[in-house]
Design a protein around this motif. Structure first.
Motif, PDB file in Angstrom:
ATOM      1  N   SER A 132      52.776   5.582  85.115  1.00 18.35           N
ATOM      2  CA  SER A 132      52.345   5.708  83.732  1.00 18.35           C
ATOM      3  C   SER A 132      51.242   6.746  83.591  1.00 18.35           C
ATOM      4  CB  SER A 132      51.853   4.353  83.212  1.00 18.35           C
ATOM      5  OG  SER A 132      51.308   4.475  81.916  1.00 18.35           O
ATOM      6  N   ALA A 133      50.343   6.816  84.561  1.00 16.21           N
ATOM      7  CA  ALA A 133      49.292   7.838  84.534  1.00 16.21           C
ATOM      8  C   ALA A 133      49.893   9.236  84.554  1.00 16.21           C
ATOM      9  CB  ALA A 133      48.339   7.639  85.710  1.00 16.21           C
ATOM     10  N   ALA A 134      50.946   9.412  85.370  1.00 15.79           N
ATOM     11  CA  ALA A 134      51.614  10.713  85.424  1.00 15.79           C
ATOM     12  C   ALA A 134      52.326  11.039  84.121  1.00 15.79           C
ATOM     13  CB  ALA A 134      52.602  10.738  86.590  1.00 15.79           C
ATOM     14  N   LEU A 135      52.852  10.022  83.448  1.00 19.93           N
ATOM     15  CA  LEU A 135      53.545  10.240  82.181  1.00 19.93           C
ATOM     16  C   LEU A 135      52.583  10.617  81.060  1.00 19.93           C
ATOM     17  CD1 LEU A 135      56.028   7.222  82.287  1.00 19.93           C
ATOM     18  CD2 LEU A 135      56.607   9.652  82.542  1.00 19.93           C
ATOM     19  N   GLY A 136      51.288  10.321  81.248  1.00 20.06           N
ATOM     20  CA  GLY A 136      50.317  10.623  80.201  1.00 20.06           C
ATOM     21  C   GLY A 136      50.249  12.096  79.858  1.00 20.06           C
ATOM     22  N   PHE A 137      50.441  12.969  80.843  1.00 18.08           N
ATOM     23  CA  PHE A 137      50.317  14.404  80.569  1.00 18.08           C
ATOM     24  C   PHE A 137      51.414  14.921  79.648  1.00 18.08           C
ATOM     25  CE2 PHE A 137      50.789  18.927  81.337  1.00 18.08           C
ATOM     26  CZ  PHE A 137      49.485  19.368  81.166  1.00 18.08           C
ATOM     27  N   PRO A 138      52.716  14.694  79.939  1.00 17.90           N
ATOM     28  CA  PRO A 138      53.727  15.185  78.992  1.00 17.90           C
ATOM     29  C   PRO A 138      53.618  14.533  77.617  1.00 17.90           C
ATOM     30  CG  PRO A 138      54.748  13.836  80.718  1.00 17.90           C
ATOM     31  CD  PRO A 138      53.347  14.124  81.148  1.00 17.90           C
ATOM     32  N   ILE A 139      53.206  13.255  77.565  1.00 18.01           N
ATOM     33  CA  ILE A 139      53.005  12.606  76.270  1.00 18.01           C
ATOM     34  C   ILE A 139      51.919  13.340  75.487  1.00 18.01           C
ATOM     35  CG2 ILE A 139      52.096  10.532  75.140  1.00 18.01           C
ATOM     36  CD1 ILE A 139      53.453   8.882  77.338  1.00 18.01           C
ATOM     37  N   ALA A 140      50.789  13.592  76.142  1.00 17.32           N
ATOM     38  CA  ALA A 140      49.669  14.252  75.464  1.00 17.32           C
ATOM     39  C   ALA A 140      50.007  15.686  75.097  1.00 17.32           C
ATOM     40  CB  ALA A 140      48.430  14.201  76.358  1.00 17.32           C
ATOM     41  N   LEU A 141      50.672  16.400  76.004  1.00 21.79           N
ATOM     42  CA  LEU A 141      50.995  17.804  75.750  1.00 21.79           C
ATOM     43  C   LEU A 141      51.877  17.951  74.514  1.00 21.79           C
ATOM     44  CD1 LEU A 141      50.894  20.759  76.645  1.00 21.79           C
ATOM     45  CD2 LEU A 141      52.899  20.305  78.083  1.00 21.79           C
ATOM     46  N   ALA A 142      52.970  17.185  74.471  1.00 20.31           N
ATOM     47  CA  ALA A 142      53.875  17.289  73.329  1.00 20.31           C
ATOM     48  C   ALA A 142      53.186  16.854  72.038  1.00 20.31           C
ATOM     49  CB  ALA A 142      55.120  16.436  73.576  1.00 20.31           C
ATOM     50  N   SER A 143      52.408  15.778  72.115  1.00 21.15           N
ATOM     51  CA  SER A 143      51.747  15.264  70.918  1.00 21.15           C
ATOM     52  C   SER A 143      50.704  16.241  70.391  1.00 21.15           C
ATOM     53  CB  SER A 143      51.093  13.913  71.214  1.00 21.15           C
ATOM     54  OG  SER A 143      52.052  12.963  71.621  1.00 21.15           O
ATOM     55  N   GLY A 169      62.732  13.013  77.367  1.00 26.91           N
ATOM     56  CA  GLY A 169      62.667  12.207  76.162  1.00 26.91           C
ATOM     57  C   GLY A 169      61.255  12.110  75.613  1.00 26.91           C
ATOM     58  N   ILE A 170      60.272  12.000  76.512  1.00 23.63           N
ATOM     59  CA  ILE A 170      58.876  11.932  76.086  1.00 23.63           C
ATOM     60  C   ILE A 170      58.470  13.197  75.349  1.00 23.63           C
ATOM     61  CG2 ILE A 170      56.528  12.103  77.019  1.00 23.63           C
ATOM     62  CD1 ILE A 170      57.295   9.895  78.989  1.00 23.63           C
ATOM     63  N   LEU A 171      58.839  14.356  75.878  1.00 23.61           N
ATOM     64  CA  LEU A 171      58.503  15.616  75.222  1.00 23.61           C
ATOM     65  C   LEU A 171      59.147  15.697  73.840  1.00 23.61           C
ATOM     66  CD1 LEU A 171      58.830  18.037  78.268  1.00 23.61           C
ATOM     67  CD2 LEU A 171      56.728  17.404  77.092  1.00 23.61           C
ATOM     68  N   LEU A 172      60.404  15.300  73.750  1.00 22.22           N
ATOM     69  CA  LEU A 172      61.097  15.328  72.461  1.00 22.22           C
ATOM     70  C   LEU A 172      60.451  14.365  71.473  1.00 22.22           C
ATOM     71  CD1 LEU A 172      63.489  16.212  70.699  1.00 22.22           C
ATOM     72  CD2 LEU A 172      64.840  14.384  71.752  1.00 22.22           C
ATOM     73  N   GLY A 173      60.230  13.131  71.899  1.00 22.02           N
ATOM     74  CA  GLY A 173      59.637  12.136  71.008  1.00 22.02           C
ATOM     75  C   GLY A 173      58.221  12.493  70.608  1.00 22.02           C
ATOM     76  N   GLY A 174      57.432  13.044  71.538  1.00 23.17           N
ATOM     77  CA  GLY A 174      56.063  13.431  71.227  1.00 23.17           C
ATOM     78  C   GLY A 174      55.992  14.566  70.228  1.00 23.17           C
ATOM     79  N   LEU A 175      56.884  15.548  70.368  1.00 24.85           N
ATOM     80  CA  LEU A 175      56.906  16.661  69.420  1.00 24.85           C
ATOM     81  C   LEU A 175      57.306  16.205  68.025  1.00 24.85           C
ATOM     82  CD1 LEU A 175      58.507  19.487  71.596  1.00 24.85           C
ATOM     83  CD2 LEU A 175      56.222  19.517  70.574  1.00 24.85           C
ATOM     84  N   ILE A 176      58.309  15.335  67.963  1.00 29.23           N
ATOM     85  CA  ILE A 176      58.760  14.844  66.658  1.00 29.23           C
ATOM     86  C   ILE A 176      57.693  13.971  66.012  1.00 29.23           C
ATOM     87  CG2 ILE A 176      60.449  13.369  65.493  1.00 29.23           C
ATOM     88  CD1 ILE A 176      62.495  14.288  67.599  1.00 29.23           C
ATOM     89  N   GLY A 177      57.142  13.035  66.794  1.00 24.03           N
ATOM     90  CA  GLY A 177      56.137  12.131  66.236  1.00 24.03           C
ATOM     91  C   GLY A 177      54.836  12.821  65.913  1.00 24.03           C
TER      92      GLY A 177
END
Length: 270
Positions: free
Chosen positions: A183-194, A89-97
């Motif tokens: 949350s620190a681990a989630l930062g990477f997919p958030i940043a990558l997609a964004s 979901g993070i990858l999808l939301g980050g790419l869209i946003g």
């Protein structure tokens, strides 16, 4: 970029890297105002200054998250099943946003809404109200939905997602130390997609300064990343030596600062 700016960027990177390790946040809310001021002084195009500040800030999280999560993982604090459940979901939301929405959206109402959310989360943490013991993380569909919201909002405001994901996890009875580490681990997919979205959305923008990759300004990214990678493990070490109550209050104080910043951002927009 003028060499005189490098020491200031090194200090900024060191501080935000420490915060990333300590609290599981990427430091975007700290970097965006500073980079906006910097890019204004460098006479970047007015229409692109905030976009470039947000995009460059988010790109640094690619580096701080890896350094931070390595330190947390050594202590066994990262809940990897949660990371895997939220990541799609993070990858999808980050790419869209981070894509076309980011390049055209005015975020005044979004900033106002999430200032309220973040402020409410901070007050709940300060009150130390424990959620019902029966409350658990949602099922697969709910985790994908939560991840999409975290990824999209993070990409629009240039943050690593900790200001949403940590309160979400603690609300679902995940201990604060595990929530910060995860949350620190989630930062990477958030940043990558964004960042992929920022590069895509700014690829055909005209008038961007030399050294830009889409909306990402590479010289500032390089300097900040060097310092933040070195200090993120120090923040992670400090997090595991702190009392849970103290860590909760520190995180709540940061959330209140973020809420204030987002209110200010909304006020500027309106």
């Amino acid at each position: 970029m003028h060499p005189v700016l490098i020491p200031g960027l090194l200090v900024l990177g060191a501080f935000t890297g420490f915060c990333a390790g300590l609290l599981g946040v990427g430091g975007g809310m700290l970097m965006v105002p500073f980079l906006t001021l910097l890019f204004t002084g460098m006479q970047f195009p007015d229409a692109a200054i905030v976009h470039m500040a947000i995009a460059t800030s988010m790109a640094t999280i690619l580096f701080t998250s890896l350094s931070s999560v390595r330190a947390h993982h050594k202590r066994g604090a990262v809940r990897w099943p949660i990371v895997l459940a939220l990541a799609p979901g993070i990858l999808l939301g980050g790419l869209i946003g981070g894509g076309k929405i980011f390049s055209v959206l005015k975020t005044g109402w979004l900033s106002l809404m999430f200032a309220g959310f973040v402020g409410f989360s901070a007050l709940q943490m300060l009150r130390s109200r424990r959620p019902p013991a029966s409350r658990q993380l949602p099922g697969p569909a709910g985790m994908v939905g939560a991840g999409s919201v975290i990824g999209m909002v993070s990409s629009l405001v240039g943050a690593g997602g900790g200001f949403i994901s940590v309160p979400f996890m603690t609300w679902c009875n995940v201990p604060i130390h595990n929530a910060v580490a995860t949350s620190a681990a989630l930062g990477f997919p958030i940043a990558l997609a964004s960042v992929v979205g920022y590069v895509w959305g700014g690829w055909n923008e005209t008038g961007l300064p030399p050294g830009s990759l889409g909306f990402v300004y590479l010289p500032a990214l390089a300097v900040i990343a060097i310092a933040s990678v070195l200090t993120a493990p120090l923040g992670a070490r400090a997090a595991h030596s702190m009392d849970m109550g103290v860590l909760r209050r520190v995180f709540a104080a940061l959330l209140l600062c973020l809420a204030t910043y987002m209110l200010w951002k909304a006020w500027q927009t309106f």
